[in-house]
Scaffold this active site. Structure first.
Site, PDB file in Angstrom:
ATOM      1  CE1 TYR A  65      -3.287  -2.769   0.229  1.00  0.00           C
ATOM      2  CE2 TYR A  65      -3.686  -2.227   2.525  1.00  0.00           C
ATOM      3  CZ  TYR A  65      -3.975  -2.980   1.414  1.00  0.00           C
ATOM      4  OH  TYR A  65      -4.956  -3.943   1.481  1.00  0.00           O
ATOM      5  N   GLY A 223     -19.073  -2.996  -5.155  1.00  0.00           N
ATOM      6  CA  GLY A 223     -18.734  -1.894  -6.055  1.00  0.00           C
ATOM      7  C   GLY A 223     -17.265  -1.705  -6.305  1.00  0.00           C
TER       8      GLY A 223
END
Length: 313
Positions: A65, A223
């Site tokens: 990340y 989503g």
């Protein structure tokens, strides 16, 4: 990180607690994937400190990340917090170019290198929990060198645990067959894609629940990709949200917490206001009738099926 101490003076844990790696962690945690978007380290630390103030003591992260950025923010903000469980992961590395922010790094020697990357960026001598992010051949476009046997990956994870580099092994994006094969080695958490709108991984959740293994779903509101169903767009979710005086997102998170007692949610955000809303989802109570209506929503295809459709010419 050491075990919980002075529990009587600890803040209330949002959503209650579940055991993870011998620690009682809040069932509402925090995922750091969005933190690298914050260029101001002070602002990032404020978000993390506010999460801790609200009782969050389970933080999900990875060196990939932001090439260590999220880990460094965590280390700076939470270094002195002895009741925190930090769960990191391996199996990918930051992409130097292309549309994806990360690329597979599945070979055993790469898993080991990523563990050392996490140790450095988290400023840790040993990692509490490391999730091995599995990318099975056929589930994602992989080069031949990245088509690695699950047993070989597990052997490397077990070796690193025996060497003291990691304390506990977790798994991510694994099948029911893979989880069952890994159970004798000791698995403390599973992190698969799962939400009210995408429940393809229910059989894996059932195994985790039966074995007392925590379940930390990613994309908890769906989503994640273009065309993928979003929990907050479901009319039933919106209706239940009006009934209980919560947002649709809070209802989607609350459904996860009430769906199974081993669920640990790890929503991420760069906004303190949004963080507070996510934590408040741990206090949303859904009635049996509301749960039944939500359960009746027809789940959409999972990420694997969506990726398959996207690859078609």
């Amino acid at each position: 990180m050491s075990d919980l101490t002075h529990e009587s003076v600890s803040p209330a844990r949002p959503g209650g607690t579940f055991e993870l790696a011998g620690r009682a962690v809040a069932r509402v945690g925090y995922g750091t994937m969005q933190l690298p978007r914050m260029s101001d380290p002070h602002a990032a630390r404020k978000v993390l400190n506010r999460a801790y103030e609200l009782g969050v003591n389970h933080f999900d992260t990875a060196h990939f990340y932001g090439d260590g950025t999220a880990n460094r923010y965590l280390a700076e903000a939470l270094d002195s917090k002895n009741d925190v469980a930090i769960v990191t992961k391996v199996g990918a590395r930051p992409a130097k170019w292309g549309p994806m922010p990360m690329v597979p790094a599945q070979r055993p020697e790469q898993l080991r290198a990523e563990v050392h990357d996490n140790l450095r960026s988290l400023r840790a001598e040993r990692l509490t929990v490391v999730n091995m992010r599995r990318i099975a051949p056929g589930s994602f476009p992989l080069s031949p060198s990245q088509m690695v046997k699950f047993d070989d990956q597990m052997a490397e994870m077990i070796a690193m645990r025996e060497e003291g580099l990691i304390e506990h092994i977790g798994l991510s994006t694994v099948s029911a067959v893979e989880l069952r094969a890994a159970l004798p080695a000791g698995v403390v958490t599973v992190q698969n894609q799962y939400s009210l709108a995408s429940r393809k991984q229910e059989p894996v959740l059932d195994i985790a629940l039966a074995e007392g293994i925590s379940w930390a779903p990613y994309f908890p509101l769906g989503g994640a990709f273009p065309g993928a169903a979003k929990v907050t767009h479901e009319p039933v979710v919106q209706q239940v949200a009006r009934e209980v005086g919560a947002s649709p997102a809070q209802v989607g998170l609350a459904w996860l917490l009430q769906h199974a007692p081993n669920v640990l949610i790890i929503p991420g955000t760069t906004s303190i206001a949004h963080l507070e809303q996510n934590v408040a989802a741990g206090s949303v109570e859904l009635s049996g009738e509301q749960i039944a209506r939500l359960d009746a929503i027809k789940p959409a295809a999972g990420v694997r099926g969506l990726l398959s459709r996207l690859r078609r010419p």
